[in-house]
Motif scaffolding. Structure first.
Motif, PDB file in Angstrom:
ATOM      1  N   TRP A   1       0.831  -1.203   0.000  1.00 43.02           N
ATOM      2  CA  TRP A   1       0.000   0.000   0.000  1.00 43.02           C
ATOM      3  C   TRP A   1       0.872   1.262   0.000  1.00 43.02           C
ATOM      4  CZ3 TRP A   1      -3.414   3.164  -1.262  1.00 43.02           C
ATOM      5  CH2 TRP A   1      -3.745   4.291  -0.506  1.00 43.02           C
TER       6      TRP A   1
ATOM      7  N   TYR B   1       0.588   4.045  -2.664  1.00 44.40           N
ATOM      8  CA  TYR B   1       0.196   5.378  -2.212  1.00 44.40           C
ATOM      9  C   TYR B   1       1.092   6.434  -2.858  1.00 44.40           C
ATOM     10  CZ  TYR B   1      -0.361   9.388   0.915  1.00 44.40           C
ATOM     11  OH  TYR B   1      -0.555  10.646   1.419  1.00 44.40           O
TER      12      TYR B   1
ATOM     13  N   LEU C   1      -8.039   3.093  -3.829  1.00 42.92           N
ATOM     14  CA  LEU C   1      -8.396   2.665  -2.469  1.00 42.92           C
ATOM     15  C   LEU C   1      -9.252   1.403  -2.506  1.00 42.92           C
ATOM     16  CD1 LEU C   1      -9.177   6.152  -0.877  1.00 42.92           C
ATOM     17  CD2 LEU C   1      -7.231   4.659  -0.354  1.00 42.92           C
TER      18      LEU C   1
ATOM     19  N   ALA D   1     -10.931  -0.921   0.288  1.00 42.70           N
ATOM     20  CA  ALA D   1     -11.838   0.095   0.816  1.00 42.70           C
ATOM     21  C   ALA D   1     -13.203  -0.022   0.159  1.00 42.70           C
ATOM     22  CB  ALA D   1     -11.262   1.491   0.575  1.00 42.70           C
TER      23      ALA D   1
ATOM     24  N   PRO E   1      -6.221   0.877   3.852  1.00 42.49           N
ATOM     25  CA  PRO E   1      -7.427   1.110   3.045  1.00 42.49           C
ATOM     26  C   PRO E   1      -8.509   0.065   3.303  1.00 42.49           C
ATOM     27  CG  PRO E   1      -5.454   1.281   1.683  1.00 42.49           C
ATOM     28  CD  PRO E   1      -5.004   0.810   3.031  1.00 42.49           C
TER      29      PRO E   1
END
Lengths: 184, 184, 184
Positions: free
Chosen positions: C26, C30, C50, C55, C72
């Motif tokens: 992640w 990111y 995400l 997410a 997320p």
């Protein structure tokens, strides 16, 4: 006498040349030798760098790589303690932290102030003392001349301007006693 | 009438094209011409850059290179004043700061708000006015429509939502009067 | 029983290997695929990234590129909502945000804590739940286990440690009810 307040037209406060040179060297070493080493496995290395600049740090203590330290030579941390990510250790004066103590992320330890009763507004380098077995939770603010007693807990986002008695839990802004931590 | 609250399904608030272009240009200049010049010796240069974007800044004022400024054209600072490291000057509305005034590090000056009584939650660009000979200590928050009177002291980490009377000392969240600053 | 407090000499809390690997991946994504895409036009792209990490995000929701998200897969946001610049979504536990809700800049959502009544100071991953049509204003702090009811308004810089009733306005540190939001 009438209110006149600040007259900063001649304000030229400055740290000593020795202090300035020390901080320039520390800044370079911070960015090259401290900040990039953010894995847990480098905690000993980070303590070593800080000790090279005069910090006193016990064993098995973890100071995160994202911690900002104004002057390592004004920092003392015991053993088995932890200083979390993005803590700002603004130690123009001395900051002393005990053993088995945790300072959580984003906390701001501000050990200096200004004397606002004088027109030239002089900087005052003071101190912060945090005892053993203390937890300062996330994003707290600890002001100058504060002593935090053994076993105290300082709540998240609280702002502490007065001494905190041992084995108490404080919170809020300004921080007040919420309860005793009790025994266990 | 029943509680319905926000309906943001058509939210499309936007600043004018002129404002947006201005801020894009400012962002570039900030990173190229302002942010890198962080030595005290460049304070005049930094003021010059801000004035080129419409700020009004007096003489002998020091605005640190790490200060964030949303719109220089909404900033007015007097003479012999100081805006410290990492202050966030969120001036979607006008921010006016007097002479011999010190805004310490990390303070957040937030001059705008939203009208939460309307379903479309409009942005309201308001103002902040800070008088002469004021000290706003570290990491304070000053909200929209606040006037801080001459000679006032705003404590570290305090959050100010109402006007502060001249020559008073306030602190806490929400900030309250602690004492009069007195005369000296 | 006497006060003994923390004994962190054997502290070795650690997330699972699966969690750690997930967060490393992640972090890379990111910085490469989320953080650089900060124009409003990329809000769908950011939600897509995400969602690729687990997410749940509704439609027409804007999560700013400068928002920090710990995990997320512990984030759920409804439709027509907005998470502003530099919000820190510290979701070691689950964070759930409703529809038509605005979380303003710099707010810190802190969904975990430690059990300070135990000597080994275990991390506790908890949760935060924020309802529909809520406004959390700038630089607020929302602590673990907090439920914020529908239509509530949380004032700027306030620190929330207890549940917030629907259609109320709270502020301060610790946050208290200021008034009812009323109907409109």
């Amino acid at each position: 006498m009438e209110n006149r307040g600040f007259d900063l037209s001649n304000y030229n406060f400055s740290f000593s040349l020795r202090n300035k040179i020390g901080r320039v060297i520390w800044s370079f070493c911070y960015f090259l030798l401290f900040r990039p080493f953010n894995l847990e496995t480098f905690k000993g290395w980070r303590s070593f760098i800080l000790k090279s600049f005069g910090a006193k740090i016990g064993h098995n203590t973890s100071i995160q790589a994202s911690v900002r330290i104004w002057a390592p030579w004004n920092l003392e941390v015991g053993s088995f303690s932890s200083i979390g990510p993005k803590v700002d250790c603004y130690n123009q004066g001395k900051i002393k932290i005990g053993d088995h103590t945790v300072i959580s992320q984003k906390t701001y330890l501000c050990a200096s102030s200004h004397d606002y009763t004088l027109p030239d507004f002089p900087l005052i380098c003071q101190y912060i003392t945090i005892g053993n077995k203390v937890w300062v939770a996330a994003d707290a603010f600890i002001g100058p001349t504060v002593n935090i007693g053994e076993g105290a807990v300082v709540g998240a986002r609280s702002a502490v301007f007065k001494d905190v008695a041992p084995w108490t839990v404080v919170g809020g802004n300004p921080a007040k006693i919420i309860k005793n931590r009790g025994t266990f």
